[in-house]
Write an enzyme that holds these catalytic residues in place. Sequence first.
Site, mmCIF file in Angstrom:
data_model
loop_
_atom_site.group_PDB
_atom_site.id
_atom_site.type_symbol
_atom_site.label_atom_id
_atom_site.label_comp_id
_atom_site.label_asym_id
_atom_site.label_seq_id
_atom_site.Cartn_x
_atom_site.Cartn_y
_atom_site.Cartn_z
ATOM 1 N N HIS A 59 0.822 -1.193 -0.034
ATOM 2 C CA HIS A 59 0.057 0.073 0.129
ATOM 3 C C HIS A 59 0.918 1.076 -0.041
ATOM 4 C CE1 HIS A 59 -3.683 -2.240 0.988
ATOM 5 N NE2 HIS A 59 -2.626 -3.098 1.544
ATOM 6 N N ASN A 91 -6.732 0.735 -2.757
ATOM 7 C CA ASN A 91 -7.488 1.487 -1.557
ATOM 8 C C ASN A 91 -6.821 3.069 -1.294
ATOM 9 O OD1 ASN A 91 -5.413 0.310 -0.160
ATOM 10 N ND2 ASN A 91 -6.341 0.170 1.422
ATOM 11 N N HIS A 229 -2.257 -12.719 2.102
ATOM 12 C CA HIS A 229 -2.299 -12.828 3.659
ATOM 13 C C HIS A 229 -2.930 -13.751 4.202
ATOM 14 C CE1 HIS A 229 -5.628 -10.242 3.605
ATOM 15 N NE2 HIS A 229 -4.955 -9.265 3.256
ATOM 16 N N ASN A 275 -4.495 -6.757 9.640
ATOM 17 C CA ASN A 275 -5.800 -7.633 9.184
ATOM 18 C C ASN A 275 -5.394 -8.314 8.117
ATOM 19 O OD1 ASN A 275 -8.116 -8.430 8.681
ATOM 20 N ND2 ASN A 275 -9.231 -6.416 7.738
ATOM 21 N N ASP A 302 2.282 -7.080 2.474
ATOM 22 C CA ASP A 302 1.210 -6.022 3.117
ATOM 23 C C ASP A 302 1.495 -4.888 3.588
ATOM 24 O OD1 ASP A 302 -1.529 -5.308 2.980
ATOM 25 O OD2 ASP A 302 -1.995 -6.761 4.713
ATOM 26 N N PHE A 320 -5.868 -0.715 10.975
ATOM 27 C CA PHE A 320 -5.055 -1.944 10.650
ATOM 28 C C PHE A 320 -4.088 -1.734 9.918
ATOM 29 C CE2 PHE A 320 -9.473 -3.563 11.407
ATOM 30 C CZ PHE A 320 -9.240 -4.831 12.352
HETATM 31 O O1 DOR Z 1 -3.801 -4.567 7.806
HETATM 32 C C1 DOR Z 1 -4.287 -4.331 6.906
HETATM 33 N N1 DOR Z 1 -4.008 -3.101 6.031
HETATM 34 N N2 DOR Z 1 -4.928 -5.176 6.109
HETATM 35 C C2 DOR Z 1 -5.474 -4.717 4.988
HETATM 36 O O2 DOR Z 1 -6.243 -5.404 4.568
HETATM 37 C C3 DOR Z 1 -5.519 -3.194 4.582
HETATM 38 C C4 DOR Z 1 -4.205 -2.849 5.130
HETATM 39 C C5 DOR Z 1 -4.235 -1.189 4.744
HETATM 40 O O3 DOR Z 1 -4.757 -0.718 3.596
HETATM 41 O O4 DOR Z 1 -3.835 -0.477 5.718
HETATM 42 ZN ZN ZN Z 2 -5.876 -7.157 2.812
HETATM 43 ZN ZN ZN Z 3 -3.353 -5.107 2.186
#
Ligand code: DOR
Ligand code: ZN
Ligand code: ZN
Length: 423
Positions: A59, A91, A229, A275, A302, A320
């Site tokens: 991300h 996202n 994940h 998550n 992740d 998360f």
């Molecule tokens: O831990 C996470 N962070 N899991 C996710 O699915 C989304 C991600 C986030 O975009 O911060």
């Molecule tokens: Zn995810």
């Molecule tokens: Zn992710």
Amino acid sequence: MIIKNGHVIDPGTGTDGIFDVLIKDGKIVNIGNVTDADEEVIDASGLYVLPGFVDMHVHFRDPGFEYKETVGTGSKAAARGGYTTVCTMPNTKPVMDCPSHLKLQLEKIKNEAVINVLPVGAVTMGQEGKELSDISGMKKLGICAISEDGKSVMDSGLYEKAMKIARLEGLPVLAHCEDKNLVAKGALNAGAVAARIGVPGITNSVEDIIAVRDVMLAKDTGAQLHLCHCSTEDSVRIVKEGKEAGVRLSAEVCPHHFTLTEDDIPGDDANFKMNPPLRKRRDVEALKKGLKDGIIEVISTDHAPHSAEEKAKGIAQAPFGIVGLETAFALSVTELLRGGVLTKAELVKCMSTNPARILGIEAGTLKEGAPADIAIVSFDESYIIDSKEFASKGKNTPFDGRKVYGKVKKTICGGRVVYSEGE
Ligand code: DOR
Ligand code: ZN
Ligand code: ZN
């Protein structure tokens, strides 16, 4: 450029020994015994020369949340971690759901990225789960996959349509498996630890139910499915059985999920909130066995940067996610190589060869003619993780102060040195 005297491991070509690597015009020209007086020499004596790592799951928060990370800082963090290609989840703000939004991101990538950054397109408009995104339009501009990461598409009918389009477009579907109704407000793995900290729990079924559904939909549609994940013991079994049934299926595990259990959570520290959540010892052991048996073929990070202020809110309120690009190699060496789960070549497969193959991209190999995307590493050197040294804007890691083995020394992308230790 010549990389001299390094131990080259490339599972793709079966190379495993001391060789020189000759690079010209950004490509690998020759692996063997090379002498060319005109070339710049990088001495890799005592080190390993690997295909640059490929992270299917990061991300970068750009556009929209640049205070957390940008394409520039995220790609520098990736280079520092030995990565030469990463896939960015959609996202962002706006969500990557149509060609015009994607163009904004592609412009940033062109201007700021120091490694290859491949955008992933969302499955639905605004990731709201109601209307399909313009998958074909985004494919024309170069998305490498589709994903609704951060949540699951709960409408199975809509997801089936998306999978049919993905199959026609030749795009893998990267699945975040989480039953929205079952998870409710869960923040940590369901059980004693969540109870002690006083937050609602997330059961394994939250993940497993959607994993089964997604495998079934992939079986029906012929789509290429990749489970993100994986954190539960049953998810490994689901992947095994899906593969045995002939589904086009692969899966990833993140370093935090094979390194930590819920019992490592020291208290109300949101750097342990991600998550899916940290699970139990038996889940961790099943994930490691899944890697060892080749059921889980990919290690991804992740990488999910958040600001210190956001993470200071405590486990119940904080978002998360943890950063991962700058610790993944060392955690993998420490837990998997030194833990006897994977050999060096198998580790390289999980971090480079396999993700490149699953994405269908020209990466993850040192064969002649391939782009010169290379990580030069030590498997032996130990150090203490210090988040202050991260190139990422995100310092949100549960691994600060941890002693690890394995260090990235140099990263070369397209024949250019994009990271060099100490410089
Ligand atoms: O831990 C996470 N962070 N899991 C996710 O699915 C989304 C991600 C986030 O975009 O911060
Ligand atoms: Zn995810
Ligand atoms: Zn992710």
